[in-house]
Write a protein that holds these residues in place. Structure first.
Motif, PDB file in Angstrom:
ATOM      1  N   MET A   4      -5.464  12.983   6.768  1.00 29.38           N
ATOM      2  CA  MET A   4      -5.882  14.487   6.861  1.00 29.38           C
ATOM      3  C   MET A   4      -4.590  15.258   7.049  1.00 29.38           C
ATOM      4  O   MET A   4      -4.383  16.335   6.146  1.00 29.38           O
ATOM      5  CB  MET A   4      -6.733  14.790   8.067  1.00 29.38           C
ATOM      6  N   ILE A   5      -3.561  14.996   7.727  1.00 34.86           N
ATOM      7  CA  ILE A   5      -2.369  15.754   7.955  1.00 34.86           C
ATOM      8  C   ILE A   5      -1.497  15.285   6.516  1.00 34.86           C
ATOM      9  O   ILE A   5      -1.016  16.562   6.052  1.00 34.86           O
ATOM     10  CB  ILE A   5      -1.511  15.014   9.001  1.00 34.86           C
TER      11      ILE A   5
ATOM     12  N   TYR B  22      -9.806  13.968   0.269  1.00 31.60           N
ATOM     13  CA  TYR B  22      -9.150  15.173   0.521  1.00 31.60           C
ATOM     14  C   TYR B  22      -8.127  15.534  -0.800  1.00 31.60           C
ATOM     15  O   TYR B  22      -8.060  16.758  -0.962  1.00 31.60           O
ATOM     16  CB  TYR B  22      -8.530  15.116   1.763  1.00 31.60           C
TER      17      TYR B  22
ATOM     18  N   LEU C 182      -3.074  17.454   3.819  1.00 32.99           N
ATOM     19  CA  LEU C 182      -2.886  19.058   4.161  1.00 32.99           C
ATOM     20  C   LEU C 182      -1.360  19.647   4.198  1.00 32.99           C
ATOM     21  O   LEU C 182      -1.344  20.738   4.108  1.00 32.99           O
ATOM     22  CB  LEU C 182      -3.805  19.717   5.263  1.00 32.99           C
TER      23      LEU C 182
ATOM     24  N   SER D 138     -12.471  16.175  10.684  1.00 35.79           N
ATOM     25  CA  SER D 138     -12.720  16.416  12.090  1.00 35.79           C
ATOM     26  C   SER D 138     -14.091  15.446  12.453  1.00 35.79           C
ATOM     27  O   SER D 138     -14.149  14.974  13.319  1.00 35.79           O
ATOM     28  CB  SER D 138     -12.988  17.966  12.521  1.00 35.79           C
TER      29      SER D 138
ATOM     30  N   LEU E 223     -10.375  20.136   6.692  1.00 32.38           N
ATOM     31  CA  LEU E 223     -10.348  19.833   8.212  1.00 32.38           C
ATOM     32  C   LEU E 223     -11.704  19.595   9.087  1.00 32.38           C
ATOM     33  O   LEU E 223     -11.601  18.649   9.724  1.00 32.38           O
ATOM     34  CB  LEU E 223     -10.007  21.437   8.875  1.00 32.38           C
TER      35      LEU E 223
ATOM     36  N   GLY F  42      -8.813  24.136   2.572  1.00 31.49           N
ATOM     37  CA  GLY F  42      -8.251  23.476   3.720  1.00 31.49           C
ATOM     38  C   GLY F  42      -9.405  23.535   4.976  1.00 31.49           C
ATOM     39  O   GLY F  42      -9.503  22.408   5.694  1.00 31.49           O
ATOM     40  N   PRO F  43     -10.222  24.544   5.323  1.00 35.33           N
ATOM     41  CA  PRO F  43     -11.239  24.430   6.203  1.00 35.33           C
ATOM     42  C   PRO F  43     -11.979  23.374   5.769  1.00 35.33           C
ATOM     43  O   PRO F  43     -12.870  22.658   6.992  1.00 35.33           O
ATOM     44  CB  PRO F  43     -11.849  25.676   6.215  1.00 35.33           C
TER      45      PRO F  43
END
Length: 705
Positions: free
Chosen positions: A315-316, A245, A319, A283, A279, A275-276
């Protein structure tokens, strides 16, 4: 979305983000409970299995928690001498005070006189550390003062448990250290900057440490046991996915810095662009891991629980925390290759752009060749076998495995395996009769009793862990189930029965979890791309890559390392990691292609997407493959197999599937790739349409979705 990205990347608010992160992390670390996990991994059979029921009932028997070891002596296949037998008797006398009863039976000698065996009941160990220390002491006693050439080994359940625990001793730190070194080296090579690599490494390292704390906190709440293997895989997954990421975000940030003078604006645009995809990728992996909560094996559920938390944490941090850190340090972080405002991106006319145009000229040929390569590798998966014996579970040759090999060679098969049958006490005679009449059973004797139950100690003819042993267990269970009297309540457990039940439960989990993972991946792609054709084709490529990697790994293990089978957990875990992580690269590529196709048309959009993401996705794939290869640091075959399969699969996804096969499929299907969306179906305006279509380009006109 805009407000969030602007807050995270703001000149002053970025400091607030980092400050809040540090405070929250400090609170979590300060309140973290002491570790309650175990060292050695446990499968955790469902309570409905006979093995689990036998283990539960055995707790009511006298000395139910006692240990059991086997001391075996041999002279490397040569007959034992009289001096050897005298020394063996002396070692037996020295070991006797450590046994449960304070004495040991006389040594049993093999028919060919090449080996001697002493069974040794032991008192219950307080924990795995005490057990390991006791085994070390017993081994030293058994091996003391032996004649030249005489060997002594401690094996049996006690020996194997101690050796497995020793293999995982310090595993967390060892895996983490090697992972950090590998990630640091590859980031340094990727960025060619003396300090840029430090930022993503520090952020993902903090994410890994925090994920470990959160997992331990929540594991106590939900009743999961986090052993060393789960902790190791958790770190590998957080570092692998988190760094992926980070690579994607930093690459997009570098692009935006060439187009925007303010770095906060560039980061905001990078977050909205990458970002998308991050995510969607995170996810997909998280939801796929959560499907393990439906598994029957407790170890599978615990792994899914822990790793899902790890991915969400990574992920958090990727981002929120990483963007803030990058904005604070500014453009100089990229030195000596600083992306200047207004400069041209080197990817526009680089290797990946040329490759994309080459593939676009012959997409059918590229597709056929790619499918042939994947199919040829997948042929190796047709001959896979699942299930390893105790001896085969180690990549090295620990003492327990050496001792078991001596027993298997010198004594009747099944001599060292423990098969326990719990029967009603008033049906012992009938139960013994049924057992001895069952093909594959060589002996059955009554053992300890408690209340209304008695344990029968059953010896099988087959080698422990073999298919013949499993067949005998199945036959014996059926014989008891068909009994016309109280013996029909008998339950068959023990070493081989547990291995059989674990294999059956693993097969059940595969049949349930694999379709769920495919469904989740399809739904995520469907929502992300708003298309049907694209998700179907992307899933087919990832599944093909999985079977190709499984086949290639099977050939490597069977031909090079002479490992005849995969561990029962390997097939499911490899599928989970490969499909969930492998589709990441397709998401990174295709979401960018969709974005560019709105502006350039499908063909040019894919070429531009490949040129923009080719380098970063290749770097990410190589890094992820290397990180999973780190699992081979531990001498456990199952982890080595997972690491090799995932490593091969990620490289195939990165270098073949995403590089040429997916672009070729896009070029073949054209705008239909996005059906039912109308991405790329831009209507030409002006006379330039004919010229553009002559080279296969969609005009940069109306952007229809």
């Amino acid at each position: 979305m805009r407000q969030i990205t602007e807050f995270v990347s703001g000149k002053f608010t970025a400091w607030i983000v980092l400050g809040l992160t540090i405070i929250a992390a400090a609170i979590l670390f300060a309140t973290a409970p002491a570790s309650t996990g175990t060292i050695a991994p446990t499968a955790g059979l469902p309570s409905a299995t006979q093995s689990a029921q036998v283990a539960e009932l055995q707790k009511s028997l006298p000395n139910s928690d006692a240990g059991f070891a086997l001391i075996v002596f041999d002279r490397s296949g040569s007959p034992l001498t009289e001096a050897d037998k005298t020394a063996i008797a002396a070692r037996s006398a020295a070991l006797a005070p450590e046994s449960l009863s304070g004495r040991l039976p006389p040594a049993q000698y093999s028919e060919d006189g090449t080996a001697a065996l002493i069974p040794m009941p032991l008192a219950a160990a307080a924990d795995s550390t005490a057990q390991g220390e006791r085994v070390t002491s017993l081994r030293a006693t058994a091996q003391a003062d032996l004649p030249q050439g005489l060997n002594a080994y401690l094996t049996g359940p006690e020996g194997f448990q101690a050796d497995v625990a020793a293999a995982f001793q310090g595993a967390d730190f060892k895996l983490l250290l090697v992972t950090v070194i590998v990630v640091a080296a590859l980031l340094l090579i990727t960025y060619r900057s003396p300090w840029l690599w430090l930022v993503p490494l520090a952020v993902i390292g903090a994410a890994d440490a925090l994920a470990s704390v959160i997992v331990k906190d929540l594991a106590q709440v939900f009743g999961f046991t986090i052993d060393a293997s789960i902790s190791g895989i958790l770190s590998v997954l957080v570092f692998g996915a988190g760094t992926n990421y980070a690579l994607l975000l930093i690459a997009r940030y570098r692009e935006e810095l060439r187009q925007h003078e303010k770095r906060s604006t560039a980061m905001s645009m990078a977050l909205r662009g990458a970002g998308p995809a991050i995510l969607a990728s995170g996810s997909t992996v998280t939801l796929s891991l959560l499907t393990l909560l439906f598994a029957s094996l407790e170890g599978n559920r615990a792994l899914g629980f822990a790793c899902a938390i790890g991915i969400v944490t990574a992920m958090i941090f990727a981002l929120i925390v990483l963007p803030a850190a990058l904005v604070i340090f500014g453009r100089g972080l990229f030195w000596p290759f600083v992306p200047r405002f207004g400069s041209e991106s080197p990817t526009e006319h680089g290797f990946w752009a040329r490759l994309g145009r080459a593939v676009s000229k012959r997409p059918a040929v590229v597709t056929v060749v790619s499918v042939v390569v994947l199919g040829a590798l997948a042929v190796g998966a047709l001959s896979i076998s699942v299930g390893l014996s105790q001896v085969q579970q180690f990549r090295g040759n620990p003492e327990s495995a050496q001792g078991q090999s001596v027993i298997d060679a010198a004594f009747p098969a099944g001599q060292s395996a423990q098969t326990a049958v719990i029967v009603p006490t008033d049906a012992v005679a009938d139960a013994v009769t049924i057992a001895t009449a069952t093909p594959g059973v060589s002996a059955a004797t009554p053992g300890q009793s408690a209340g209304t139950i008695t344990q029968l100690n059953v010896t099988l003819d087959a080698e422990p862990g073999s298919q013949q042993a499993f067949d005998t267990i199945t036959t014996l269970r059926q014989a008891y189930a068909d009994a016309p009297n109280a013996a029909s309540a008998a339950l068959v457990g023990g070493t081989d029965a547990t291995a059989l039940d674990t294999r059956v439960a693993a097969a059940h989990d595969q049949a349930l979890i694999i379709p769920l993972i495919l469904a989740i991946v399809f739904i995520v792609l469907l929502v992300l791309l708003r298309a049907i054709v694209a998700p179907v084709l992307l899933i087919l490529t990832v599944v093909a890559s999985y079977f190709a990697s499984l086949g290639a790994a099977n050939l490597v293990f069977s031909s090079v390392f002479k490992i005849p089978a995969f561990d029962t957990s390997v097939v499911l875990f490899s599928f989970l990691f490969l499909v969930a992580l492998g589709v990441d690269y397709n998401i990174f590529l295709v979401t960018r292609a969709r974005e560019e196709s709105l502006r350039l048309g499908t063909r040019e959009g894919m070429i531009h997407a490949l040129s923009a993401t080719g380098g970063v996705i290749t770097s990410a794939g190589i890094l992820l493959a290397a990180v999973f290869a780190v699992l081979s640091v531990l001498p456990i075959i199952a982890l080595t197999q997972i690491g090799v399969i995932v490593g091969i699969g990620v490289l195939l996804d990165t270098l073949l599937v995403r590089t040429v096969l997916v672009p070729a499929l896009v070029f073949l299907t054209g705008d239909r790739f996005w059906w039912p969306s109308r991405v790329g179906a831009a209507i030409a305006s002006g006379s330039s349409a004919a010229g553009s279509s002559a080279v296969g380009e969609a005009p940069r006109a109306a952007q229809l979705n």
